[in-house]
Structures are given as C-alpha cells and as structure tokens.
Motif scaffolding. Structure first.
Motif, PDB file in Angstrom:
ATOM      1  N   ILE A  82       0.852  -1.187   0.000  1.00 22.68           N
ATOM      2  CA  ILE A  82       0.000   0.000   0.000  1.00 22.68           C
ATOM      3  C   ILE A  82       0.889   1.240   0.000  1.00 22.68           C
ATOM      4  CG2 ILE A  82      -1.848   1.256   1.154  1.00 22.68           C
ATOM      5  CD1 ILE A  82      -2.702  -1.499   0.256  1.00 22.68           C
ATOM      6  N   ALA A  83       0.757   2.077  -1.026  1.00 27.38           N
ATOM      7  CA  ALA A  83       1.504   3.335  -1.104  1.00 27.38           C
ATOM      8  C   ALA A  83       0.539   4.497  -0.909  1.00 27.38           C
ATOM      9  CB  ALA A  83       2.214   3.460  -2.448  1.00 27.38           C
ATOM     10  N   SER A  84       0.907   5.423  -0.024  1.00 26.16           N
ATOM     11  CA  SER A  84       0.053   6.575   0.271  1.00 26.16           C
ATOM     12  C   SER A  84       0.879   7.852   0.267  1.00 26.16           C
ATOM     13  CB  SER A  84      -0.623   6.427   1.643  1.00 26.16           C
ATOM     14  OG  SER A  84      -1.347   5.235   1.746  1.00 26.16           O
ATOM     15  N   VAL A  85       0.256   8.939  -0.177  1.00 23.34           N
ATOM     16  CA  VAL A  85       0.874  10.261  -0.118  1.00 23.34           C
ATOM     17  C   VAL A  85      -0.141  11.227   0.486  1.00 23.34           C
ATOM     18  CG1 VAL A  85       1.999  12.123  -1.373  1.00 23.34           C
ATOM     19  CG2 VAL A  85       2.200   9.773  -2.209  1.00 23.34           C
ATOM     20  N   VAL A  86       0.281  11.958   1.510  1.00 21.42           N
ATOM     21  CA  VAL A  86      -0.542  13.012   2.108  1.00 21.42           C
ATOM     22  C   VAL A  86       0.200  14.326   1.922  1.00 21.42           C
ATOM     23  CG1 VAL A  86      -1.583  13.932   4.214  1.00 21.42           C
ATOM     24  CG2 VAL A  86      -1.550  11.459   3.821  1.00 21.42           C
TER      25      VAL A  86
END
Length: 234
Positions: A82-86
């Motif tokens: 799972i890759a996430s960017v905030v």
C-alpha cells in the motif's frame, strides 16, 4: 543531568515554543515537490486506487487543503504493498502525522523502529524510517490472531527529503520564519502486511524488505519532482 544543562534545555524549549507566535500568518507557497497522481504501474507492480477513510480525511484536515493519494499494488506472487501520499494544507499540525502517532490509534503496537537507507541507483540514496508493527485481532471463531505489518515512510519538501519528523518540523519553522514561505510537505508511506508465519522466518522478512525497497527505488523517480534533492536531510 546538571543544573546548567537543564537550564540550557529549558531555554531552547522556551525559544522553540515562543517562536510559534512569530510565525507569519500569511505565507507564500513553494511549488509542491511530489506528483499526487500515483502511477498505475511501478515496475512489475500493478496498482489500483484506494480511498482514505472519512475519519482520516477529517483528522488530516481535508477542509484545510490537505490532498490525498493511495494505491494498492500487487506483484505476480500475490503480495500487496500500500503506497500513500498526504500533501499538507495550510494547517501543518493537522496534515502531517507520523505513523508513530496514528498507528497506535488503529490498534497497532510498534515493536521496532529505525532509519534505513534505500539505494536508488543513479538517483542516490534515500533515508527512510522503517517501522515494524503488530496488531491483535479476534477472529469470528474467537481465536486471537497477531497481524504483523512493516511500514516505510519519509517526508518530501520542495527541495529536500528527510526521514525525521523532528528535522521536518525544524526546516518548516526555519523556512516560515526566515523566508516567509510554506513548503507544503508531503508524507509518503509504503506499507505491507506480513503473511502468516513470516514473524518466525527471517528469510521471508528479508525477501519482503527487498521487495519494498525495490518498490521504493522505482516509485521515487515517478513521484518526486526534479527540484527535490534525493540526498536526505537527517
């Protein structure tokens, strides 16, 4: 610790806290250092969109301009990353959360933490923070099950990256005070759950870490802009 050292520490804390009131209220924004459209393919990994929960969006300040991107990537072996960017909005205190702060609220216990280098080939060396976590869940049968997770994260500004939340905070305050601008830091996480039994198998753990480091190596050039120096500030 001596009285002199305590006095110096107290002075540093007071200066740091006091500087908050000196921060400009209206800041110019530097160009964002990341692409918010995660790629569909990262090497041999195929991605599909995942949404952030309503609770995550509220806590991270969507109403204050925070932006989000998340994908689940799968390889030919059926493993998921799972890759996430905030990307922070104007309220940095809401937008940027370390996993050490939010994961315990999700039921995880952090059992190991360290800064590790990820070789990016011609792009240099990226330092990231690696967390190993465990969460106990109860199955429908009533049996308790321990789920293990590994998470890598780092922060991306307009021109620099760092694996340290403390360094990121310091750089942010310095830029606001001395230069009058907001970098709109991005917080990138790459996480995966270990398959059952991997907690007892060091070889399986190494394979998973190698997969994740290789994923990061291929992801970084796709999402970090040319203005960002890969050499991390720590």
């Amino acid at each position: 610790m001596t009285t002199k050292h305590l006095a110096i520490l107290l002075a540093v804390l007071l200066v740091g806290l006091g500087s908050v009131f000196l921060l400009p209220h209206h800041l110019g924004f530097q160009p964002v250092g990341v692409e918010m459209n995660l790629p569909k393919m990262v090497g041999g990994w195929y991605g599909r969109d995942l949404d952030f929960s309503e609770k995550e969006r509220t806590v991270l300040g969507e109403d204050a301009g925070t932006e989000f991107a998340r994908k689940a990537y799968h390889n030919g072996a059926g493993f998921e990353i799972i890759a996430s960017v905030v990307l922070s909005g104007e309220d940095m205190s809401r937008s940027i959360h370390r996993p050490e702060r939010c994961m315990p609220a999700q039921g995880f216990t952090i059992i190991d933490k360290g800064a590790v280098p990820v070789a990016l080939g011609d792009h240099g060396l990226l330092r990231v923070t690696r967390l190993q976590n465990v969460r106990n869940v109860t199955e429908e049968s009533g049996k308790s099950l321990a789920l293990y997770n590994v998470t890598y994260y780092w922060f991306v500004g307009h021109t620099v990256t760092t694996s340290s939340h403390i360094v990121r905070t310091w750089l942010d305050m310095k830029d606001r005070l001395l230069h009058g601008y907001n970098q709109r830091w991005a917080y990138v996480t790459v996480a995966a759950q270990w398959p059952p039994g991997a907690e007892q198998d060091p070889r399986a753990q190494r394979v998973i870490d190698d997969w994740m480091k290789d994923f990061i190596k291929q992801l970084v050039p796709k999402i970090q802009k040319d203005s960002v120096q890969i050499a991390s500030v720590n």
